[in-house]
Design a protein around this motif. Structure first.
Motif, PDB file in Angstrom:
ATOM      1  N   MET A   1       0.853  -1.195   0.000  1.00  0.00           N
ATOM      2  CA  MET A   1       0.000   0.000   0.000  1.00  0.00           C
ATOM      3  C   MET A   1       0.882   1.235   0.000  1.00  0.00           C
ATOM      4  N   SER A   2       0.667   2.139  -0.951  1.00  0.00           N
ATOM      5  CA  SER A   2       1.496   3.329  -0.957  1.00  0.00           C
ATOM      6  C   SER A   2       0.835   4.445  -0.170  1.00  0.00           C
ATOM      7  N   ARG A   3      -0.444   4.627  -0.367  1.00  0.00           N
ATOM      8  CA  ARG A   3      -1.089   5.719   0.375  1.00  0.00           C
ATOM      9  C   ARG A   3      -2.607   5.550   0.333  1.00  0.00           C
ATOM     10  N   THR A   4      -3.249   6.284   1.240  1.00  0.00           N
ATOM     11  CA  THR A   4      -4.696   6.378   1.241  1.00  0.00           C
ATOM     12  C   THR A   4      -5.060   7.749   0.691  1.00  0.00           C
ATOM     13  N   LEU A   5      -6.009   7.793  -0.233  1.00  0.00           N
ATOM     14  CA  LEU A   5      -6.412   9.055  -0.845  1.00  0.00           C
ATOM     15  C   LEU A   5      -7.837   9.391  -0.418  1.00  0.00           C
ATOM     16  N   PRO A   6      -8.012  10.428   0.429  1.00  0.00           N
ATOM     17  CA  PRO A   6      -9.377  10.858   0.756  1.00  0.00           C
ATOM     18  C   PRO A   6      -9.998  11.553  -0.452  1.00  0.00           C
ATOM     19  N   VAL A   7     -11.202  11.154  -0.805  1.00  0.00           N
ATOM     20  CA  VAL A   7     -11.898  11.717  -1.966  1.00  0.00           C
ATOM     21  C   VAL A   7     -13.081  12.547  -1.470  1.00  0.00           C
ATOM     22  N   GLY A   8     -13.012  13.849  -1.669  1.00  0.00           N
ATOM     23  CA  GLY A   8     -14.099  14.744  -1.268  1.00  0.00           C
ATOM     24  C   GLY A   8     -15.334  14.499  -2.112  1.00  0.00           C
ATOM     25  N   PRO A  28       1.650   9.420 -11.661  1.00  0.00           N
ATOM     26  CA  PRO A  28       1.991   8.336 -12.579  1.00  0.00           C
ATOM     27  C   PRO A  28       2.419   7.089 -11.805  1.00  0.00           C
ATOM     28  N   GLY A  29       1.890   5.956 -12.200  1.00  0.00           N
ATOM     29  CA  GLY A  29       2.241   4.697 -11.536  1.00  0.00           C
ATOM     30  C   GLY A  29       1.321   4.322 -10.388  1.00  0.00           C
ATOM     31  N   GLU A  30       0.392   5.211 -10.048  1.00  0.00           N
ATOM     32  CA  GLU A  30      -0.546   4.886  -8.968  1.00  0.00           C
ATOM     33  C   GLU A  30      -1.786   4.186  -9.534  1.00  0.00           C
ATOM     34  N   VAL A  31      -2.255   3.181  -8.795  1.00  0.00           N
ATOM     35  CA  VAL A  31      -3.356   2.333  -9.256  1.00  0.00           C
ATOM     36  C   VAL A  31      -4.420   2.250  -8.158  1.00  0.00           C
ATOM     37  N   ARG A 209       6.662  -4.283 -10.960  1.00  0.00           N
ATOM     38  CA  ARG A 209       6.819  -3.255 -11.994  1.00  0.00           C
ATOM     39  C   ARG A 209       6.815  -1.836 -11.425  1.00  0.00           C
ATOM     40  N   GLY A 210       6.699  -1.727 -10.106  1.00  0.00           N
ATOM     41  CA  GLY A 210       6.810  -0.410  -9.475  1.00  0.00           C
ATOM     42  C   GLY A 210       5.515   0.374  -9.389  1.00  0.00           C
ATOM     43  N   PHE A 211       4.383  -0.272  -9.700  1.00  0.00           N
ATOM     44  CA  PHE A 211       3.116   0.422  -9.489  1.00  0.00           C
ATOM     45  C   PHE A 211       2.827   0.510  -7.991  1.00  0.00           C
ATOM     46  N   ARG A 212       2.075   1.528  -7.597  1.00  0.00           N
ATOM     47  CA  ARG A 212       1.719   1.703  -6.188  1.00  0.00           C
ATOM     48  C   ARG A 212       0.199   1.725  -6.062  1.00  0.00           C
ATOM     49  N   ILE A 213      -0.308   0.907  -5.136  1.00  0.00           N
ATOM     50  CA  ILE A 213      -1.760   0.819  -4.942  1.00  0.00           C
ATOM     51  C   ILE A 213      -2.222   1.955  -4.035  1.00  0.00           C
ATOM     52  N   VAL A 214      -3.244   2.664  -4.472  1.00  0.00           N
ATOM     53  CA  VAL A 214      -3.829   3.757  -3.691  1.00  0.00           C
ATOM     54  C   VAL A 214      -5.215   3.324  -3.215  1.00  0.00           C
ATOM     55  N   HIS A 215      -5.441   3.474  -1.915  1.00  0.00           N
ATOM     56  CA  HIS A 215      -6.737   3.132  -1.318  1.00  0.00           C
ATOM     57  C   HIS A 215      -7.580   4.392  -1.240  1.00  0.00           C
TER      58      HIS A 215
END
Ligand SMILES: [Zn+2]
Length: 256
Positions: A1-8, A28-31, A209-215
């Motif tokens: 897990m790279s980060r959590t993204l709060p979505v307004g 770029p690279g975030e999924v 492959r260096g992708f990062r998962i965003v929650h």
């Protein structure tokens, strides 16, 4: 897990380049992993196990009647820290229904999911994320969702897992699309056996492959987006327009 993204979600809005000319502000690279049409016994558990093994979180756009028929499984999705979202009660093409019937199907859907997951259904949805079946929104439904502070999620790319492909073909297809798009919101289906089969390897490949998962989680304020690149067009409208054409004309199965 790279980060959590709060979505307004105040005032609603919509994201996902397959349908809309804007999407989430991912680097770029975030999924963002999204799974539609569940929960389904025997399959969603395996999806949850695979996600847990890689310590990543996803968003599940649940069908109300499925959640109602397997409430413990629906609740497990939330208990394991994933984001629960809605995908209608019966999965109709909502824009083809009269407004009141379409609205009732969406409301029944979030009531059923909320009852299954949190044990209580209120007038407004517990979570502010919705995805239209087949991405078939309408201006009136979008306006109503916006009045509830609900964001409509399309997708930036999909795995085409409703097509008759092998797990290996699906894996290569979706990885190729992610490489080309440099990440994005990806649509998968936790009810599809081929997706269940390829998911462990898919998650390993994303990492390799260096992708990062965003929650994504509901956040404060308004939706923040970035615009589509130049030359954007809605692929969803083209697919929806092709449905119902006479046999012999090119047509493709709708995305779900
Ligand atoms: Zn669907």
């Amino acid at each position: 897990m790279s980060r959590t993204l709060p979505v307004g979600t105040v005032g609603g809005g919509a994201v996902g380049l397959k349908t809309y000319p804007q999407t989430l502000r991912l680097a770029p690279g975030e999924v963002v992993l999204t799974f539609d049409d569940g929960p389904m016994p025997g399959r969603t558990e395996k999806i949850l196990d695979a996600l847990s093994n890689q310590c990543v979180k996803a968003t599940f756009f649940m069908i109300g009647r499925n959640a109602a028929s397997t409430p413990a499984l629906a609740a497990r999705v939330a208990k394991e820290g994933h984001t629960v979202a809605y995908h209608s009660m019966t999965h109709p093409v909502l824009r083809r229904l009269p407004f009141e019937r379409a609205r009732a199907d969406i409301e029944n859907g979030y009531h059923a999911v909320d009852k299954a997951v949190w044990g209580v259904a209120r007038e407004r949805p517990h979570q502010p994320f919705f995805r239209f079946p087949g991405f078939a929104d309408s201006p009136a439904l979008n306006q109503w969702l916006a009045s509830l502070d609900v964001v409509a999620f399309g997708a930036d790319l999909w795995a085409s897992d409703w097509e008759p492909e092998t797990p290996q073909e699906e894996l290569e297809l979706v990885l190729g699309r992610l490489e080309k798009n440099k990440g994005g919101i990806v649509l998968l289906h936790d009810i599809q056996p081929r997706t269940v089969a390829m998911l462990p390897q898919f998650l390993q490949e994303l990492k390799r492959r260096g992708f990062r998962i965003v929650h994504i989680v509901p956040g404060p304020g308004e939706l923040e987006t970035k615009p589509a690149p130049a030359g954007w067009f809605s692929q969803t409208e083209r697919i929806l327009a092709n449905q119902g054409k006479p046999a012999g004309q090119p047509r493709r199965a709708p995305p779900h």
